[in-house]
Scaffold this motif. Structure first.
Motif, PDB file in Angstrom:
ATOM      1  N   VAL A 226      -2.762  16.682  -5.358  1.00  0.00           N
ATOM      2  CA  VAL A 226      -3.733  15.509  -4.982  1.00  0.00           C
ATOM      3  C   VAL A 226      -2.937  14.411  -4.662  1.00  0.00           C
ATOM      4  CG1 VAL A 226      -5.755  14.170  -5.855  1.00  0.00           C
ATOM      5  CG2 VAL A 226      -5.424  16.438  -6.369  1.00  0.00           C
ATOM      6  N   TYR A 227      -3.508  13.812  -3.475  1.00  0.00           N
ATOM      7  CA  TYR A 227      -2.608  12.645  -3.067  1.00  0.00           C
ATOM      8  C   TYR A 227      -3.533  11.330  -3.235  1.00  0.00           C
ATOM      9  CZ  TYR A 227       0.692  15.302  -0.708  1.00  0.00           C
ATOM     10  OH  TYR A 227       1.932  16.302  -0.539  1.00  0.00           O
ATOM     11  N   TYR A 228      -2.975  10.338  -3.638  1.00  0.00           N
ATOM     12  CA  TYR A 228      -3.727   9.163  -4.262  1.00  0.00           C
ATOM     13  C   TYR A 228      -3.312   7.885  -3.443  1.00  0.00           C
ATOM     14  CZ  TYR A 228      -5.142  12.006  -8.254  1.00  0.00           C
ATOM     15  OH  TYR A 228      -5.631  12.620  -9.173  1.00  0.00           O
ATOM     16  N   CYS A 229      -4.150   7.241  -2.933  1.00  0.00           N
ATOM     17  CA  CYS A 229      -3.947   6.000  -2.310  1.00  0.00           C
ATOM     18  C   CYS A 229      -3.715   4.744  -3.344  1.00  0.00           C
ATOM     19  CB  CYS A 229      -5.121   5.682  -1.328  1.00  0.00           C
ATOM     20  SG  CYS A 229      -4.698   3.992  -0.473  1.00  0.00           S
ATOM     21  N   TYR A 230      -2.796   4.053  -2.981  1.00  0.00           N
ATOM     22  CA  TYR A 230      -2.420   2.947  -4.004  1.00  0.00           C
ATOM     23  C   TYR A 230      -2.141   1.662  -3.257  1.00  0.00           C
ATOM     24  CZ  TYR A 230       0.477  -0.128  -6.517  1.00  0.00           C
ATOM     25  OH  TYR A 230       1.244  -1.171  -7.422  1.00  0.00           O
ATOM     26  N   ALA A 231      -2.757   0.555  -3.904  1.00  0.00           N
ATOM     27  CA  ALA A 231      -2.719  -0.734  -3.365  1.00  0.00           C
ATOM     28  C   ALA A 231      -2.328  -1.838  -4.483  1.00  0.00           C
ATOM     29  CB  ALA A 231      -4.083  -1.176  -2.614  1.00  0.00           C
TER      30      ALA A 231
ATOM     31  N   GLN B  67      -9.640   7.599  -5.325  1.00  0.00           N
ATOM     32  CA  GLN B  67     -10.169   8.908  -6.157  1.00  0.00           C
ATOM     33  C   GLN B  67      -9.295  10.250  -5.895  1.00  0.00           C
ATOM     34  OE1 GLN B  67     -11.306   8.037  -3.329  1.00  0.00           O
ATOM     35  NE2 GLN B  67     -11.833   9.862  -2.201  1.00  0.00           N
ATOM     36  N   GLY B  68      -8.437   9.962  -4.749  1.00  0.00           N
ATOM     37  CA  GLY B  68      -7.459  11.107  -4.751  1.00  0.00           C
ATOM     38  C   GLY B  68      -8.142  12.062  -3.428  1.00  0.00           C
ATOM     39  N   THR B  69      -7.171  12.754  -2.492  1.00  0.00           N
ATOM     40  CA  THR B  69      -7.763  13.589  -1.831  1.00  0.00           C
ATOM     41  C   THR B  69      -6.700  14.927  -1.748  1.00  0.00           C
ATOM     42  OG1 THR B  69      -8.093  13.979   0.523  1.00  0.00           O
ATOM     43  CG2 THR B  69      -6.310  12.614   0.095  1.00  0.00           C
ATOM     44  N   ARG B  70      -7.181  16.249  -1.939  1.00  0.00           N
ATOM     45  CA  ARG B  70      -6.497  17.080  -2.222  1.00  0.00           C
ATOM     46  C   ARG B  70      -5.938  17.828  -1.105  1.00  0.00           C
ATOM     47  NH1 ARG B  70      -6.139  20.489  -6.572  1.00  0.00           N
ATOM     48  NH2 ARG B  70      -8.104  19.121  -7.401  1.00  0.00           N
TER      49      ARG B  70
ATOM     50  N   MET C 292       0.902  -1.050  -0.005  1.00  0.00           N
ATOM     51  CA  MET C 292       0.146  -0.006   0.052  1.00  0.00           C
ATOM     52  C   MET C 292       0.926   1.338  -0.064  1.00  0.00           C
ATOM     53  SD  MET C 292      -3.353  -1.037   2.455  1.00  0.00           S
ATOM     54  CE  MET C 292      -4.491   0.085   1.605  1.00  0.00           C
ATOM     55  N   GLY C 293       0.311   2.343  -0.487  1.00  0.00           N
ATOM     56  CA  GLY C 293       1.406   3.511  -0.605  1.00  0.00           C
ATOM     57  C   GLY C 293       0.412   4.904  -1.067  1.00  0.00           C
ATOM     58  N   TRP C 294       1.021   5.704  -1.218  1.00  0.00           N
ATOM     59  CA  TRP C 294       0.546   6.993  -1.446  1.00  0.00           C
ATOM     60  C   TRP C 294       1.427   7.606  -2.683  1.00  0.00           C
ATOM     61  CZ3 TRP C 294      -3.822   8.923   0.566  1.00  0.00           C
ATOM     62  CH2 TRP C 294      -4.269   8.365   1.683  1.00  0.00           C
ATOM     63  N   TYR C 295       0.881   8.156  -3.630  1.00  0.00           N
ATOM     64  CA  TYR C 295       1.273   9.011  -4.591  1.00  0.00           C
ATOM     65  C   TYR C 295       0.853  10.253  -4.522  1.00  0.00           C
ATOM     66  CZ  TYR C 295       3.495   5.032  -6.510  1.00  0.00           C
ATOM     67  OH  TYR C 295       4.252   3.760  -6.882  1.00  0.00           O
ATOM     68  N   ARG C 296       1.428  11.493  -5.278  1.00  0.00           N
ATOM     69  CA  ARG C 296       0.481  12.464  -5.339  1.00  0.00           C
ATOM     70  C   ARG C 296       0.947  13.380  -6.794  1.00  0.00           C
ATOM     71  NH1 ARG C 296       4.748  16.140  -1.383  1.00  0.00           N
ATOM     72  NH2 ARG C 296       6.607  16.227  -2.759  1.00  0.00           N
ATOM     73  N   GLN C 297       0.072  14.129  -7.158  1.00  0.00           N
ATOM     74  CA  GLN C 297       0.010  14.850  -8.354  1.00  0.00           C
ATOM     75  C   GLN C 297      -0.096  16.197  -8.029  1.00  0.00           C
ATOM     76  OE1 GLN C 297      -2.152  13.140 -11.599  1.00  0.00           O
ATOM     77  NE2 GLN C 297      -0.950  14.047 -13.129  1.00  0.00           N
ATOM     78  N   ALA C 298       1.083  17.014  -8.278  1.00  0.00           N
ATOM     79  CA  ALA C 298       0.898  18.550  -8.537  1.00  0.00           C
ATOM     80  C   ALA C 298       0.294  19.143  -9.501  1.00  0.00           C
ATOM     81  CB  ALA C 298       2.268  19.207  -7.863  1.00  0.00           C
ATOM     82  N   PRO C 299      -0.325  20.354  -9.728  1.00  0.00           N
ATOM     83  CA  PRO C 299      -0.484  20.812 -10.827  1.00  0.00           C
ATOM     84  C   PRO C 299       0.346  20.926 -11.894  1.00  0.00           C
ATOM     85  CG  PRO C 299      -1.602  21.947  -9.093  1.00  0.00           C
ATOM     86  CD  PRO C 299      -0.563  20.990  -8.384  1.00  0.00           C
ATOM     87  N   GLY C 300       0.142  20.559 -13.104  1.00  0.00           N
ATOM     88  CA  GLY C 300       1.008  20.558 -14.010  1.00  0.00           C
ATOM     89  C   GLY C 300       2.216  19.537 -14.093  1.00  0.00           C
ATOM     90  N   LYS C 301       2.254  18.635 -13.056  1.00  0.00           N
ATOM     91  CA  LYS C 301       3.229  17.645 -13.050  1.00  0.00           C
ATOM     92  C   LYS C 301       2.662  16.395 -13.066  1.00  0.00           C
ATOM     93  CE  LYS C 301       6.231  20.611 -10.104  1.00  0.00           C
ATOM     94  NZ  LYS C 301       7.020  20.698  -9.166  1.00  0.00           N
TER      95      LYS C 301
ATOM     96  N   ARG D 164       2.322  12.500 -11.643  1.00  0.00           N
ATOM     97  CA  ARG D 164       2.096  11.683 -10.448  1.00  0.00           C
ATOM     98  C   ARG D 164       3.334  11.118  -9.938  1.00  0.00           C
ATOM     99  NH1 ARG D 164      -3.280   7.874  -9.887  1.00  0.00           N
ATOM    100  NH2 ARG D 164      -4.094   9.721 -10.679  1.00  0.00           N
ATOM    101  N   GLU D 165       3.562  11.476  -8.741  1.00  0.00           N
ATOM    102  CA  GLU D 165       4.904  10.854  -8.313  1.00  0.00           C
ATOM    103  C   GLU D 165       4.714   9.993  -6.955  1.00  0.00           C
ATOM    104  OE1 GLU D 165       7.488  13.946  -7.330  1.00  0.00           O
ATOM    105  OE2 GLU D 165       6.021  14.875  -5.793  1.00  0.00           O
TER     106      GLU D 165
END
Length: 119
Positions: free
Chosen positions: A91-96, A111-114, A34-43, A45-46
């Protein structure tokens, strides 16, 4: 079908803290990562952090500020984010990584949480 639902995002000032949570539901054999990724505006997902068993992995940008933890009994993963910086806005995304009941390996995303960091 496996679903991930995140909660805990919001608006916070620089230096502040938030706690993000993600719960998995549905039918599956096991969740191996399980983990977390994030996607900033214009960038793109990391990766932020992942947890497999007791092993954790963090992106360099968040080491010593973010802490990932997992509750296997509840199929939940949490991310404690401290000393937030403006550049943590995303936006932070949960991953599994899931093995379903047919023993297929699936990648599941929430679905992501901002999270917005602003003075």
């Amino acid at each position: 079908q496996v679903q991930l639902v995140e909660s805990g995002g919001g608006l916070v000032q620089p230096g502040g803290s938030l706690s993000l949570s993600c719960a998995a539901s549905g039918r599956f054999f096991n969740i191996y990562v399980m983990g977390w990724y994030r996607q900033a505006p214009g960038k793109q997902r990391e990766l932020v952090a992942t947890i497999t068993g007791s092993n954790t992995n963090y992106a360099d940008a968040v080491k010593d500020r973010f802490t990932i933890s997992r509750d296997n009994a509840k199929n939940m993963v949490s991310l404690q984010v401290d000393r937030l910086k403006l550049e943590d806005t995303a936006v932070y995304y949960c991953y599994a990584g899931v093995t379903d009941i047919g023993l297929r390996h699936l990648e599941v995303w929430g679905q992501g949480t901002r999270v917005t960091v602003s003075p």
